[in-house]
Scaffold this motif. Structure first.
Motif, PDB file in Angstrom:
ATOM      1  N   HIS A 132       0.848  -1.196   0.000  1.00 54.22           N
ATOM      2  CA  HIS A 132       0.000   0.000   0.000  1.00 54.22           C
ATOM      3  C   HIS A 132       0.882   1.243   0.000  1.00 54.22           C
ATOM      4  O   HIS A 132       1.754   1.397   0.856  1.00 54.22           O
ATOM      5  N   GLU A 134       0.704   5.603  -0.460  1.00 51.68           N
ATOM      6  CA  GLU A 134      -0.188   6.763  -0.513  1.00 51.68           C
ATOM      7  C   GLU A 134       0.625   8.042  -0.485  1.00 51.68           C
ATOM      8  O   GLU A 134       1.760   8.073  -0.002  1.00 51.68           O
ATOM      9  N   LYS A 136       0.740  11.885   0.862  1.00 52.39           N
ATOM     10  CA  LYS A 136       0.162  12.743   1.898  1.00 52.39           C
ATOM     11  C   LYS A 136       0.297  14.194   1.482  1.00 52.39           C
ATOM     12  O   LYS A 136       1.344  14.630   1.013  1.00 52.39           O
ATOM     13  N   LEU A 143      -0.899   8.715  -8.098  1.00 52.65           N
ATOM     14  CA  LEU A 143       0.010   7.642  -7.716  1.00 52.65           C
ATOM     15  C   LEU A 143      -0.425   6.361  -8.418  1.00 52.65           C
ATOM     16  O   LEU A 143      -1.579   5.965  -8.348  1.00 52.65           O
ATOM     17  N   SER A 147      -0.117  -3.394  -6.341  1.00 53.23           N
ATOM     18  CA  SER A 147      -0.806  -3.539  -5.059  1.00 53.23           C
ATOM     19  C   SER A 147      -0.345  -4.769  -4.279  1.00 53.23           C
ATOM     20  O   SER A 147      -0.820  -5.022  -3.186  1.00 53.23           O
TER      21      SER A 147
END
Length: 157
Positions: A132, A134, A136, A143, A147
């Motif tokens: 995962h 991400e 911020k 992005l 996975s």
């Protein structure tokens, strides 16, 4: 990885549809079921020639063939799309030259604007693992990443 794909179903169904309703067009010189003088399309595929002959005699068979081709192709896995998903890339489906060009333009703008991140897992447990990522405080950025990742038994030892 970026991949491009087009639907062969549309061309296959169009090819079958083009064979329907040819009232002014004569059949093969030696008859529909004859191997002599048959279209090159039937080379080594006599069963296909027989099916086409029967379809000329009973048009609903041609419609059933078109339905079968559509259903069979719908059940196939889209390999190009699967590879793009597994690698965190992008899949572009195109129907015509315009769609292909749009996909190539999108891809060409993505390629020079990327970062490659790597990591080494601390746990070497064999098998499939979730991954995962991400961003911020950067909602304007997009992005793309895989996975999951796989560790072989050989790697774990």
């Amino acid at each position: 990885m970026y991949s491009f794909g087009f639907s062969s179903t549309r061309s296959a169904v169009s090819h079958e549809a083009a064979k329907r309703n040819r009232p002014g067009e004569p059949g093969p010189a030696h008859g529909c079921f004859s191997r002599d003088g048959a279209d090159a399309e039937y080379d080594g595929h006599y069963s296909k020639q027989v099916l086409d002959c029967l379809s000329d005699l009973a048009p609903p068979i041609r419609l059933a063939t078109m339905a079968f081709v559509t259903a069979r192709n719908a059940l196939r896995t889209n390999t190009a799309e699967s590879i793009a998903q597994l690698t965190g890339g992008e899949y572009f489906h195109f129907h015509n030259e315009k769609d292909l060009k749009a996909g190539l333009v999108k891809m060409s703008s993505d390629v020079p604007n990327y970062y490659v991140l790597s990591f080494h897992p601390t746990s070497l447990t064999p098998g499939l693992h979730a991954l995962h990522l991400e961003l911020k405080d950067r909602p304007q950025l997009e992005l793309k990443s895989r996975s999951e990742y796989w560790i072989d038994n050989d790697t774990a030892q």
